[in-house]
Enzyme design. Structure first.
Site, short mmCIF file in Angstrom:
data_model
loop_
_atom_site.label_atom_id
_atom_site.label_comp_id
_atom_site.label_asym_id
_atom_site.label_seq_id
_atom_site.Cartn_x
_atom_site.Cartn_y
_atom_site.Cartn_z
N GLY A 10 0.85 -1.19 0.00
CA GLY A 10 0.00 0.00 0.00
C GLY A 10 0.88 1.24 0.00
O GLY A 10 1.80 1.36 0.82
N ALA A 11 0.63 2.15 -0.96
CA ALA A 11 1.40 3.40 -1.00
C ALA A 11 0.49 4.59 -0.73
O ALA A 11 0.48 5.57 -1.47
CB ALA A 11 2.13 3.54 -2.33
N TYR A 13 -0.69 7.27 2.57
CA TYR A 13 0.15 8.10 3.45
C TYR A 13 1.11 7.24 4.26
O TYR A 13 2.29 7.55 4.39
CB TYR A 13 -0.73 8.90 4.42
CG TYR A 13 -1.56 9.95 3.74
CD1 TYR A 13 -1.02 11.19 3.46
CD2 TYR A 13 -2.87 9.68 3.37
CE1 TYR A 13 -1.77 12.16 2.82
CE2 TYR A 13 -3.64 10.65 2.73
CZ TYR A 13 -3.09 11.88 2.46
OH TYR A 13 -3.82 12.82 1.82
N ASN A 37 2.02 -1.40 -4.74
CA ASN A 37 0.78 -0.60 -4.76
C ASN A 37 -0.01 -0.92 -6.03
O ASN A 37 0.57 -1.23 -7.07
CB ASN A 37 1.12 0.90 -4.74
CG ASN A 37 -0.09 1.75 -4.41
OD1 ASN A 37 -0.74 1.53 -3.38
ND2 ASN A 37 -0.41 2.70 -5.25
N LYS A 38 -1.34 -0.81 -5.89
CA LYS A 38 -2.25 -1.09 -7.00
C LYS A 38 -1.96 -0.24 -8.23
O LYS A 38 -2.10 -0.68 -9.34
CB LYS A 38 -3.66 -0.70 -6.56
CG LYS A 38 -4.55 -1.83 -6.20
CD LYS A 38 -5.94 -1.25 -5.93
CE LYS A 38 -6.69 -2.20 -5.03
NZ LYS A 38 -7.96 -1.68 -4.60
N GLU A 170 -16.89 18.16 4.10
CA GLU A 170 -15.90 18.69 3.15
C GLU A 170 -16.41 18.54 1.71
O GLU A 170 -16.22 19.42 0.88
CB GLU A 170 -14.55 17.96 3.31
CG GLU A 170 -13.81 18.36 4.58
CD GLU A 170 -12.31 18.14 4.48
OE1 GLU A 170 -11.90 17.10 3.95
OE2 GLU A 170 -11.54 19.02 4.93
N ALA A 317 -5.06 10.84 8.24
CA ALA A 317 -3.80 10.93 7.51
C ALA A 317 -2.70 11.39 8.46
O ALA A 317 -1.55 10.92 8.40
CB ALA A 317 -3.94 11.91 6.36
N LYS A 379 -5.17 24.95 6.48
CA LYS A 379 -5.35 23.68 5.75
C LYS A 379 -4.29 23.56 4.64
O LYS A 379 -3.72 22.50 4.42
CB LYS A 379 -6.77 23.68 5.16
CG LYS A 379 -7.17 22.41 4.46
CD LYS A 379 -7.94 21.49 5.36
CE LYS A 379 -8.41 20.24 4.67
NZ LYS A 379 -8.76 19.20 5.60
C1 LIG Z 1 -12.43 12.90 1.47
C2 LIG Z 1 -11.54 12.62 2.66
C3 LIG Z 1 -10.97 13.67 3.36
C4 LIG Z 1 -10.12 13.41 4.45
N1 LIG Z 1 -9.56 14.47 5.09
C5 LIG Z 1 -8.67 14.26 6.08
C6 LIG Z 1 -7.99 15.35 6.69
O1 LIG Z 1 -8.24 16.52 6.38
N2 LIG Z 1 -7.05 15.08 7.64
C7 LIG Z 1 -6.72 13.79 8.01
O2 LIG Z 1 -5.84 13.61 8.85
N3 LIG Z 1 -7.37 12.72 7.46
C8 LIG Z 1 -8.33 12.91 6.50
N4 LIG Z 1 -8.96 11.85 5.90
C9 LIG Z 1 -8.62 10.47 6.34
C10 LIG Z 1 -7.33 10.00 5.64
O3 LIG Z 1 -7.42 10.24 4.26
C11 LIG Z 1 -7.03 8.53 5.91
O4 LIG Z 1 -6.97 8.33 7.29
C12 LIG Z 1 -5.70 8.15 5.24
O5 LIG Z 1 -5.84 8.20 3.83
C13 LIG Z 1 -5.22 6.78 5.65
O6 LIG Z 1 -3.97 6.56 5.06
P1 LIG Z 1 -3.47 5.08 4.72
O7 LIG Z 1 -2.04 5.18 4.35
O8 LIG Z 1 -3.86 4.14 5.79
O9 LIG Z 1 -4.31 4.60 3.45
P2 LIG Z 1 -4.84 5.19 2.11
O10 LIG Z 1 -4.59 6.64 1.98
O11 LIG Z 1 -6.23 4.69 2.00
O12 LIG Z 1 -3.95 4.42 1.02
C14 LIG Z 1 -4.00 3.03 0.86
C15 LIG Z 1 -3.19 2.67 -0.37
O13 LIG Z 1 -3.18 1.25 -0.51
C16 LIG Z 1 -3.48 0.89 -1.84
N5 LIG Z 1 -4.12 -0.42 -1.81
C17 LIG Z 1 -5.31 -0.73 -1.24
N6 LIG Z 1 -5.56 -2.05 -1.40
C18 LIG Z 1 -4.51 -2.56 -2.09
C19 LIG Z 1 -4.19 -3.85 -2.54
N7 LIG Z 1 -5.01 -4.90 -2.32
N8 LIG Z 1 -3.04 -4.03 -3.22
C20 LIG Z 1 -2.20 -2.99 -3.45
N9 LIG Z 1 -2.45 -1.74 -3.03
C21 LIG Z 1 -3.59 -1.53 -2.35
C22 LIG Z 1 -4.41 2.00 -2.31
O14 LIG Z 1 -4.44 2.07 -3.73
C23 LIG Z 1 -3.77 3.23 -1.66
O15 LIG Z 1 -2.74 3.74 -2.46
C24 LIG Z 1 -9.85 12.07 4.84
C25 LIG Z 1 -10.44 11.01 4.14
C26 LIG Z 1 -11.27 11.27 3.05
C27 LIG Z 1 -11.88 10.10 2.29
#
Ligand SMILES: Cc1cc2nc3c(=O)[nH]c(=O)nc-3n(C[C@H](O)[C@H](O)[C@H](O)COP(=O)(O)OP(=O)(O)OC[C@H]3O[C@@H](n4cnc5c(N)ncnc54)[C@H](O)[C@@H]3O)c2cc1C
Length: 407
Positions: A10-11, A13, A37-38, A170, A317, A379
């Site tokens: 997963g790539a 944050y 990553n996908k 948002e 994030a 922001k």
């Molecule tokens: C619209 C919106 C606004 C937000 N605003 C905020 C904010 O202002 N501040 C804040 O702190 N948080 C915010 N969040 C929450 C935040 O975005 C998430 O908590 C954060 O993205 C989590 O990061 P992560 O690395 O766990 O996963 P993600 O960002 O979900 O990334 C996961 C990665 O894994 C990859 N992946 C998934 N499954 C597979 C697989 N089977 N094989 C290969 N790759 C895969 C995906 O393609 C993706 O690149 C917001 C969320 C949304 C939806």
């Protein structure tokens, strides 16, 4: 002794920041680092609501992985993970498999629909670049269709957003700014379009300071958003949403329901046999699950407890990035032969929610409330700071939000 294999899946944050920090702290001869990553790009999930509303092009949100990852130190594989075989220390991909000595799971979140009939089949979700692009296209298509049918259909112009939490608010903020542009573009009178935000809780933005909630609702209502608060969605069909409020059942004719009310961790981690609570794996202080000393969890797949409130930290994030930086440091220790790992403690620096590109609310530095321009500017500072950490000044200049006076 052979170099350890570190595999990061997963790539988002969490995943990409782990890779970027590791490539700085370890030499090419210390470990074999692989990132899977996908897609060939990383996307900023926190900007997806703008792509979905059509106020920001998705190319601003996505960042080519090869632009920030040093491929002489990190082997990037574009593939989809289908299984994790922790007992065999293997990750199964659609197109092969990888053996690991250390695994970092950063597979992120997916929508939770809580079994509401029809929601999974008919509602749109803001989960990825592709799902957001679909929402943008779908809304535009309905605007385009409206004036091209013998009988005008109001359901094409009723946009319902499920959930007035952070993401829902948002998103309606962006929609409120985008709709007047779409009306001009497609010759649709503004007063025909409805943006309806349905929330089951007794307030919008549950958990936010009431003064900020009031500010946000006033700002959005002034731009034409209707709120249905304390309203429980009961069913979604292809062209209707049913909700219940004050024991009354109501229906809204609509082609567009965007569900922004629930997330869970990636279901793959449960399918792989990790003990998880709605896709979130409880981890020890060093971010490793009980019984797995070679696995680290970062981001929305990790469940960490706030000892003060005795409740899990909400997935954000902000926490994902901090967990990644911490995990990279702990992994570097392990690779260098140390066995003492530092415990993780999130440093929550505040929360800022946008209400469109020109308004926002937030709380920073413990309890300082921000409204309007100062919150919007904050922001942008938060977003640019992330880009700076990820790819330095060139990335800020390429993808950053630098227009602080965009009103
Ligand atoms: C619209 C919106 C606004 C937000 N605003 C905020 C904010 O202002 N501040 C804040 O702190 N948080 C915010 N969040 C929450 C935040 O975005 C998430 O908590 C954060 O993205 C989590 O990061 P992560 O690395 O766990 O996963 P993600 O960002 O979900 O990334 C996961 C990665 O894994 C990859 N992946 C998934 N499954 C597979 C697989 N089977 N094989 C290969 N790759 C895969 C995906 O393609 C993706 O690149 C917001 C969320 C949304 C939806």
């Amino acid at each position: 002794m052979k170099n350890p294999n570190i595999v990061i899946i997963g790539a988002g944050y969490g995943g990409i920041m782990t890779a970027v920090k590791l490539q700085k702290s370890l030499g090419a001869n210390d470990a074999n680092i692989t990132l899977v990553n996908k897609h060939s790009y990383h996307y900023q999930t926190t900007w997806l609501h703008e792509n979905a509303a059509g106020t920001l092009h998705h190319d601003r949100t996505r960042i080519a992985i090869k632009d920030v990852v040093d491929t002489s130190k990190v082997n990037f594989i574009q593939d989809t993970v289908t299984d994790i075989k922790a007992a065999d220390k293997k990750v199964i991909l659609e197109d092969g498999e990888l053996a690991y000595d250390y695994l970092v799971i950063g597979l992120g979140f997916e929508s939770a629909t809580f079994g509401i009939p029809g929601l999974k089949e008919h509602a749109y979700t803001i989960n990825s670049i592709n799902s957001s692009r679909l929402i943008r296209q779908h809304i535009e298509y309905n605007f385009a269709k409206y004036n091209n049918e013998p009988e005008k259909q109001q359901k094409r112009l009723n946009i319902v957003v499920g959930g007035a939490g952070f993401t829902g608010i948002e998103f309606v903020g962006e929609l409120a700014n985008r709709i007047p542009e779409l009306c001009k573009e497609y010759d649709v009178p503004r007063d025909k379009v409805r943006i309806i935000n349905v929330e089951a809780a007794p307030t919008a933005l549950p958990g936010f300071d009431p003064e900020l909630v009031e500010y946000a609702m006033n700002s959005l209502e002034a731009r034409g958003v209707e709120f249905k608060i304390g309203a429980m969605i009961k069913e979604v069909t292809e062209n209707k949403l049913v909700f219940e409020k004050d024991e009354q059942r109501e229906e809204i004719d609509t082609n567009t329901v965007v569900w922004a009310a629930g997330v869970r961790g990636n279901s793959l981690v449960e399918e792989a046999g990790f003990e998880a609570n709605r896709g979130r794996i409880p981890v020890r202080k060093d971010l490793r699950p009980e019984g797995y000393d070679d696995v680290f969890i970062v981001g929305d797949c990790a469940l960490i407890m706030n000892e003060e409130t005795e409740r899990p930290y909400p997935p954000t994030a902000q926490i994902a990035i901090q967990e990644a930086e911490h995990t990279a440091k702990n992994l570097a220790r392990l690779v260098k032969g140390e066995d003492h790992l530092e415990p993780f403690k999130p440093n929550i620096q505040g929360t800022v929610a946008s209400l469109g590109h020109n308004d926002a609310i937030g709380v920073v530095f413990d309890d300082k409330k921000l409204f309007g321009w100062s919150a919007t500017a904050m922001k942008k500072v938060i977003d640019n700071r992330y880009l700076l950490k990820l790819g330095g000044l060139p990335l800020v200049l390429k993808k950053g939000k630098l227009n602080f006076f965009n009103f």
